[in-house]
Design a protein around this motif. Structure first.
Motif, PDB file in Angstrom:
ATOM      1  N   GLN A  61     -11.332   0.939  46.306  1.00 54.18           N
ATOM      2  CA  GLN A  61     -12.008   0.958  44.979  1.00 54.18           C
ATOM      3  C   GLN A  61     -10.885   1.037  43.940  1.00 54.18           C
ATOM      4  O   GLN A  61      -9.733   1.750  44.174  1.00 54.18           O
ATOM      5  CB  GLN A  61     -12.790   2.274  45.107  1.00 54.18           C
ATOM      6  N   TYR A  62     -11.329   0.493  42.808  1.00 50.98           N
ATOM      7  CA  TYR A  62     -10.287   0.702  41.609  1.00 50.98           C
ATOM      8  C   TYR A  62     -11.340   1.207  40.415  1.00 50.98           C
ATOM      9  O   TYR A  62     -12.058   0.392  39.945  1.00 50.98           O
ATOM     10  CB  TYR A  62      -9.697  -0.688  41.379  1.00 50.98           C
ATOM     11  N   PHE A  63     -11.016   2.188  39.927  1.00 49.96           N
ATOM     12  CA  PHE A  63     -11.728   2.897  38.790  1.00 49.96           C
ATOM     13  C   PHE A  63     -10.964   2.584  37.388  1.00 49.96           C
ATOM     14  O   PHE A  63      -9.746   3.254  37.421  1.00 49.96           O
ATOM     15  CB  PHE A  63     -12.182   4.367  39.197  1.00 49.96           C
ATOM     16  N   VAL A  64     -11.468   1.616  36.815  1.00 47.25           N
ATOM     17  CA  VAL A  64     -10.621   1.322  35.558  1.00 47.25           C
ATOM     18  C   VAL A  64     -11.297   1.796  34.364  1.00 47.25           C
ATOM     19  O   VAL A  64     -12.624   1.847  34.153  1.00 47.25           O
ATOM     20  CB  VAL A  64     -10.543  -0.165  35.529  1.00 47.25           C
ATOM     21  N   LYS A  65     -10.564   2.516  33.405  1.00 44.27           N
ATOM     22  CA  LYS A  65     -10.778   3.042  32.172  1.00 44.27           C
ATOM     23  C   LYS A  65     -10.460   2.032  31.238  1.00 44.27           C
ATOM     24  O   LYS A  65      -9.272   1.764  30.939  1.00 44.27           O
ATOM     25  CB  LYS A  65     -10.305   4.338  31.946  1.00 44.27           C
ATOM     26  N   VAL A  66     -11.451   1.350  30.536  1.00 48.51           N
ATOM     27  CA  VAL A  66     -11.104   0.251  29.662  1.00 48.51           C
ATOM     28  C   VAL A  66     -11.100   0.986  28.090  1.00 48.51           C
ATOM     29  O   VAL A  66     -12.143   1.453  27.651  1.00 48.51           O
ATOM     30  CB  VAL A  66     -12.228  -1.002  29.674  1.00 48.51           C
ATOM     31  N   VAL A  67     -10.166   0.729  27.474  1.00 45.87           N
ATOM     32  CA  VAL A  67     -10.004   1.095  25.972  1.00 45.87           C
ATOM     33  C   VAL A  67      -9.990  -0.145  24.976  1.00 45.87           C
ATOM     34  O   VAL A  67      -8.957  -1.089  25.081  1.00 45.87           O
ATOM     35  CB  VAL A  67      -8.523   2.002  26.089  1.00 45.87           C
ATOM     36  N   PRO A  68     -10.880  -0.323  23.971  1.00 46.95           N
ATOM     37  CA  PRO A  68     -10.867  -1.405  23.345  1.00 46.95           C
ATOM     38  C   PRO A  68      -9.792  -1.507  22.305  1.00 46.95           C
ATOM     39  O   PRO A  68      -9.345  -0.004  21.777  1.00 46.95           O
ATOM     40  CB  PRO A  68     -12.352  -0.999  22.347  1.00 46.95           C
ATOM     41  N   THR A  69      -9.127  -2.412  22.067  1.00 53.37           N
ATOM     42  CA  THR A  69      -7.938  -2.649  21.194  1.00 53.37           C
ATOM     43  C   THR A  69      -7.894  -3.788  20.318  1.00 53.37           C
ATOM     44  O   THR A  69      -8.480  -4.789  20.681  1.00 53.37           O
ATOM     45  CB  THR A  69      -6.479  -2.602  22.082  1.00 53.37           C
ATOM     46  N   VAL A  70      -7.418  -3.267  19.155  1.00 52.05           N
ATOM     47  CA  VAL A  70      -7.474  -4.424  17.979  1.00 52.05           C
ATOM     48  C   VAL A  70      -5.850  -4.328  17.683  1.00 52.05           C
ATOM     49  O   VAL A  70      -5.195  -3.701  17.407  1.00 52.05           O
ATOM     50  CB  VAL A  70      -8.132  -3.920  16.833  1.00 52.05           C
ATOM     51  N   TYR A  71      -5.378  -5.795  17.643  1.00 50.16           N
ATOM     52  CA  TYR A  71      -4.100  -6.042  17.326  1.00 50.16           C
ATOM     53  C   TYR A  71      -4.076  -6.869  16.024  1.00 50.16           C
ATOM     54  O   TYR A  71      -4.659  -7.987  16.267  1.00 50.16           O
ATOM     55  CB  TYR A  71      -3.336  -6.728  18.421  1.00 50.16           C
ATOM     56  N   SER A  72      -3.596  -6.613  15.054  1.00 51.68           N
ATOM     57  CA  SER A  72      -3.413  -7.225  13.671  1.00 51.68           C
ATOM     58  C   SER A  72      -1.923  -7.610  13.603  1.00 51.68           C
ATOM     59  O   SER A  72      -0.934  -7.308  13.425  1.00 51.68           O
ATOM     60  CB  SER A  72      -3.721  -6.227  12.539  1.00 51.68           C
ATOM     61  N   HIS A  73      -1.829  -9.182  13.516  1.00 49.79           N
ATOM     62  CA  HIS A  73      -0.353  -9.957  13.243  1.00 49.79           C
ATOM     63  C   HIS A  73      -0.063  -9.661  11.747  1.00 49.79           C
ATOM     64  O   HIS A  73      -1.086  -9.340  10.894  1.00 49.79           O
ATOM     65  CB  HIS A  73      -0.475 -11.234  13.680  1.00 49.79           C
ATOM     66  N   LEU A  74       1.250 -10.041  11.347  1.00 45.22           N
ATOM     67  CA  LEU A  74       1.643 -10.357  10.270  1.00 45.22           C
ATOM     68  C   LEU A  74       0.791 -11.414   9.283  1.00 45.22           C
ATOM     69  O   LEU A  74       0.738 -11.179   7.997  1.00 45.22           O
ATOM     70  CB  LEU A  74       3.294 -10.525  10.053  1.00 45.22           C
ATOM     71  N   ASN A  75       0.520 -12.362  10.045  1.00 42.30           N
ATOM     72  CA  ASN A  75      -0.310 -13.487   9.550  1.00 42.30           C
ATOM     73  C   ASN A  75      -1.687 -13.145   9.301  1.00 42.30           C
ATOM     74  O   ASN A  75      -2.480 -14.180   9.003  1.00 42.30           O
ATOM     75  CB  ASN A  75      -0.012 -14.786  10.131  1.00 42.30           C
ATOM     76  N   GLU A  76      -2.177 -11.916   9.283  1.00 42.54           N
ATOM     77  CA  GLU A  76      -3.410 -11.691   9.294  1.00 42.54           C
ATOM     78  C   GLU A  76      -4.383 -11.963  10.395  1.00 42.54           C
ATOM     79  O   GLU A  76      -5.670 -11.681  10.505  1.00 42.54           O
ATOM     80  CB  GLU A  76      -4.165 -11.980   8.048  1.00 42.54           C
ATOM     81  N   GLN A  77      -3.641 -12.556  11.561  1.00 47.05           N
ATOM     82  CA  GLN A  77      -4.636 -12.745  12.454  1.00 47.05           C
ATOM     83  C   GLN A  77      -4.892 -11.713  13.576  1.00 47.05           C
ATOM     84  O   GLN A  77      -4.053 -10.857  13.710  1.00 47.05           O
ATOM     85  CB  GLN A  77      -3.839 -13.723  13.560  1.00 47.05           C
ATOM     86  N   ILE A  78      -6.070 -11.388  13.776  1.00 47.18           N
ATOM     87  CA  ILE A  78      -6.545 -10.419  14.516  1.00 47.18           C
ATOM     88  C   ILE A  78      -7.041 -10.642  15.836  1.00 47.18           C
ATOM     89  O   ILE A  78      -7.786 -11.656  16.189  1.00 47.18           O
ATOM     90  CB  ILE A  78      -7.759  -9.796  13.659  1.00 47.18           C
ATOM     91  N   ILE A  79      -6.439  -9.915  17.028  1.00 54.61           N
ATOM     92  CA  ILE A  79      -6.982 -10.322  18.384  1.00 54.61           C
ATOM     93  C   ILE A  79      -7.812  -8.841  18.747  1.00 54.61           C
ATOM     94  O   ILE A  79      -7.271  -7.796  18.625  1.00 54.61           O
ATOM     95  CB  ILE A  79      -5.588 -10.191  19.223  1.00 54.61           C
ATOM     96  N   LEU A  80      -8.829  -9.275  19.124  1.00 53.51           N
ATOM     97  CA  LEU A  80      -9.874  -8.029  19.752  1.00 53.51           C
ATOM     98  C   LEU A  80      -9.796  -8.166  21.318  1.00 53.51           C
ATOM     99  O   LEU A  80     -10.023  -9.196  22.097  1.00 53.51           O
ATOM    100  CB  LEU A  80     -11.289  -8.528  19.306  1.00 53.51           C
ATOM    101  N   SER A  81      -9.270  -7.224  21.741  1.00 56.43           N
ATOM    102  CA  SER A  81      -8.723  -7.189  23.297  1.00 56.43           C
ATOM    103  C   SER A  81      -9.045  -5.999  23.966  1.00 56.43           C
ATOM    104  O   SER A  81      -9.666  -5.085  23.261  1.00 56.43           O
ATOM    105  CB  SER A  81      -7.402  -7.815  23.602  1.00 56.43           C
ATOM    106  N   ASN A  82      -8.581  -5.461  25.085  1.00 53.34           N
ATOM    107  CA  ASN A  82      -8.799  -4.066  25.767  1.00 53.34           C
ATOM    108  C   ASN A  82      -7.485  -3.701  26.428  1.00 53.34           C
ATOM    109  O   ASN A  82      -6.627  -4.615  26.885  1.00 53.34           O
ATOM    110  CB  ASN A  82      -9.687  -4.225  26.606  1.00 53.34           C
ATOM    111  N   GLN A  83      -7.011  -2.553  26.483  1.00 52.28           N
ATOM    112  CA  GLN A  83      -6.184  -2.083  27.497  1.00 52.28           C
ATOM    113  C   GLN A  83      -6.852  -1.354  28.537  1.00 52.28           C
ATOM    114  O   GLN A  83      -7.928  -1.038  28.256  1.00 52.28           O
ATOM    115  CB  GLN A  83      -5.094  -1.195  26.689  1.00 52.28           C
TER     116      GLN A  83
END
Length: 255
Positions: A150-172
């Motif tokens: 069993q693997y108990f995973v806690k997912v944290v929503p993450t937003v990464y904003s680049h210098l060129n204003e590109q936004i990545i919606l991801s998770n840690q």
């Protein structure tokens, strides 16, 4: 004209029995997989594949025995809802029985299941600079006869904003590992590798920014000032220490 079971299955007019699991009188089950699928839809398990002509003629049990000891390599992308849940890898095909998710383990009638595995890569969302996936390269070796990894995973929503204003919606995510032995507790554990995930209500945001020259100059001055301050403290300590030793020597108190 009479046909044997193997000959009749190659006959175009052959309509195999579903052994009571048919949804309509016209339904045919011409292969072992058809019979097993009909049973799964009914929520039944195939207790003895050798009693089914289709499975017997196809050598279903022998095929399972020939595959014993083989491993597998699983890869892909899975879309999940943003609610707590789980996904797992377990032997046998799954079906619903009384609104319960179960696996058909009868074709794998054995006392042990080797669930040793290695996770090459597991991520929740797109990669972004600096992300660390704690399960990448993780390896687990099973030492008991069978059980549930069993693997108990806690997912944290993450937003990464680049210098060129590109936004990545991801998770840690962070993870806690646990192994549940097959003979622990009152309910026998389903052998398999399970990932239980839950989403954190907190969101983390990373933003790339340019550092101005004035800010850079301020940092340099702070570093230089810190170096001089530490040097002054060391110099003062050495100077006063030397004076104290010299004074004691003059008074004859230094031995």
């Amino acid at each position: 004209m009479m046909y044997s079971s193997s000959e009749s299955m190659h006959n175009e007019t052959y309509c195999g029995s579903c052994y009571g699991a048919q949804e309509s009188p016209e339904q045919c089950c011409n292969s072992c997989e058809d019979v097993r699928e009909a049973y799964r839809k009914k929520g039944w398990g195939v207790s003895n594949p050798d009693s089914i002509d289709q499975c017997k003629s196809e050598g279903f049990l022998q095929t399972i025995k020939d595959e014993e000891g083989e491993g597998c390599n699983i890869y892909g992308i899975l879309e999940i809802n943003k609610v707590a849940g789980n996904f797992h890898f377990a032997p046998g095909k799954s079906f619903q029985q009384s609104n319960v998710h179960v696996h058909d383990l009868l074709p794998f009638q054995k006392d042990s299941f080797n669930l040793s595995h290695k996770i090459n890569k597991l991520s929740f969302g797109e990669p972004f600079p600096g992300v660390i996936n704690p399960l990448d390269g993780a390896q687990w070796i099973q030492h008991s006869s069978y059980g549930m990894a069993q693997y108990f995973v806690k997912v944290v929503p993450t937003v990464y904003s680049h210098l060129n204003e590109q936004i990545i919606l991801s998770n840690q995510f962070s993870v806690t590992e646990h192994y549940r032995s097959g003979d622990s507790g009152r309910v026998q554990a389903l052998p398999g590798v399970f990932f239980f995930y839950d989403l954190s209500p907190i969101k983390v945001t990373f933003t790339e920014r340019h550092v101005s020259f004035l800010h850079f100059l301020t940092n340099v001055c702070a570093i230089v000032g810190g170096v001089f301050t530490v040097s002054g403290i060391i110099d003062s300590f050495v100077y006063h220490g030397q004076r104290a030793i010299t004074k004691k020597r003059e008074l004859g108190k230094f031995t």
